[in-house]
Design a protein around this motif. Sequence first.
Motif, PDB file in Angstrom:
ATOM      1  N   GLU A  67      43.927  45.475  37.189  1.00 45.82           N
ATOM      2  CA  GLU A  67      43.223  44.437  36.442  1.00 45.82           C
ATOM      3  C   GLU A  67      41.723  44.548  36.720  1.00 45.82           C
ATOM      4  O   GLU A  67      41.308  44.677  37.864  1.00 45.82           O
ATOM      5  CB  GLU A  67      43.766  43.066  36.828  1.00 45.82           C
TER       6      GLU A  67
ATOM      7  N   PHE B  93      38.608  43.044  37.096  1.00 51.22           N
ATOM      8  CA  PHE B  93      37.683  41.957  37.408  1.00 51.22           C
ATOM      9  C   PHE B  93      36.234  42.428  37.276  1.00 51.22           C
ATOM     10  O   PHE B  93      35.357  41.673  36.839  1.00 51.22           O
ATOM     11  CB  PHE B  93      37.957  41.439  38.820  1.00 51.22           C
TER      12      PHE B  93
ATOM     13  N   TYR C  17      41.505  34.774  36.768  1.00 57.92           N
ATOM     14  CA  TYR C  17      41.833  35.411  38.051  1.00 57.92           C
ATOM     15  C   TYR C  17      41.940  34.366  39.164  1.00 57.92           C
ATOM     16  O   TYR C  17      41.227  34.446  40.174  1.00 57.92           O
ATOM     17  CB  TYR C  17      40.757  36.425  38.424  1.00 57.92           C
TER      18      TYR C  17
ATOM     19  N   ILE D 198      43.741  44.970  41.607  1.00 52.87           N
ATOM     20  CA  ILE D 198      42.571  44.438  40.915  1.00 52.87           C
ATOM     21  C   ILE D 198      41.343  45.215  41.373  1.00 52.87           C
ATOM     22  O   ILE D 198      41.204  45.531  42.560  1.00 52.87           O
ATOM     23  CB  ILE D 198      42.407  42.926  41.185  1.00 52.87           C
TER      24      ILE D 198
END
Length: 346
Positions: free
Chosen positions: A44, A46, A69, A145
């Motif tokens: 993911e 971020f 998040y 992430i």
Amino acid sequence: MTLRFLSMKFSSLFLAAVILLSSCGGNNAKKPDVSGISVNSHIERFDLDYFSLDSNNLGKGMNDLAKKYPYFINDFTANILGAGIQSDTNQVLKEANRRFFTSYYNVYQGLREDFNDLSSTEKELNGAFKNLKYYFPGYTVPRFISYLGPFDAPGVAITENAIAIGLQLYGGKDFPFYTSLPGQELFPTYISRRFEKSYIATNCIRAVAEDLFPDKSQGLPLIEQMIEKGKYAWLTNLVLPNTADTIKTGYTREQLEWCTSNEGVVWNLILQNDQLYSTDPSIIQMYIGDAPGTQNFPSAAPGNIGQWIGQRIIEAYMEKNPATTPQQLMEMPSRKIIDGAKYKPR
């Protein structure tokens, strides 16, 4: 939530190599049948979402990120930016966030092209964690992430809910900050040459190994600390059989060749120095600390050579005790491994 550092000065990634070809593409580690294990983790981003925020309205943007998040936002603000948890009333965070965003936006732009596509990294991570699940069926693979933090933030951190990958430490050995004077003061070349995307999966596995089996060897004699550090290297090797040994060890090809050709020399030098049972922190650091070389050894010898020998001792033990499971090995007292290995390299 405090992040567990996997620094790249750090304890590095030291494993053994067997032959020259292994430095270019893996080794002879047994490859388990993981066809029945499903792992399909996605990284993911971020970092992309953070630096896509409107710099004139960071407060609203951070609130939006907190919704997307919730499992990471406070790790980022409190532990990476060091400014407390996300809150509209947190004035310290407001200022820290503004400074970081404006200071690192150009860094983000410089890294963006290289990290536009992380599919190959995801593929390697999924393969590694399938193998980890094979050996440790009870392990739950977390989410992944990516973030971009200050240069002194970790390259990999285990948080309560995710494995966080700090892209600021994977820009490539020639990334401008690493080669600058401030960059070299923070990360000398022998460290920053490992700041490549190809190290991400190895660093993640190493971080998980240290998290699952915390190191309790501090204060023990050098030989026991070598074994404990060698366990992490051995496990990393086990679950990444296709990864080049230069990546898993962090050694250059030349250093790897020297170790492989001079294993007996390395062991005899340690014995001759009569330091195997030393608890002197400076002696221990000399053998298992990250460094460009090892003091009182030939110039071709890499730093952290004690961990390499520790991993070789573990391999010797496993050759004599093949029924030992990875779980048993990782939890085994180092003295039992030393006694059972009967390590006598040529």
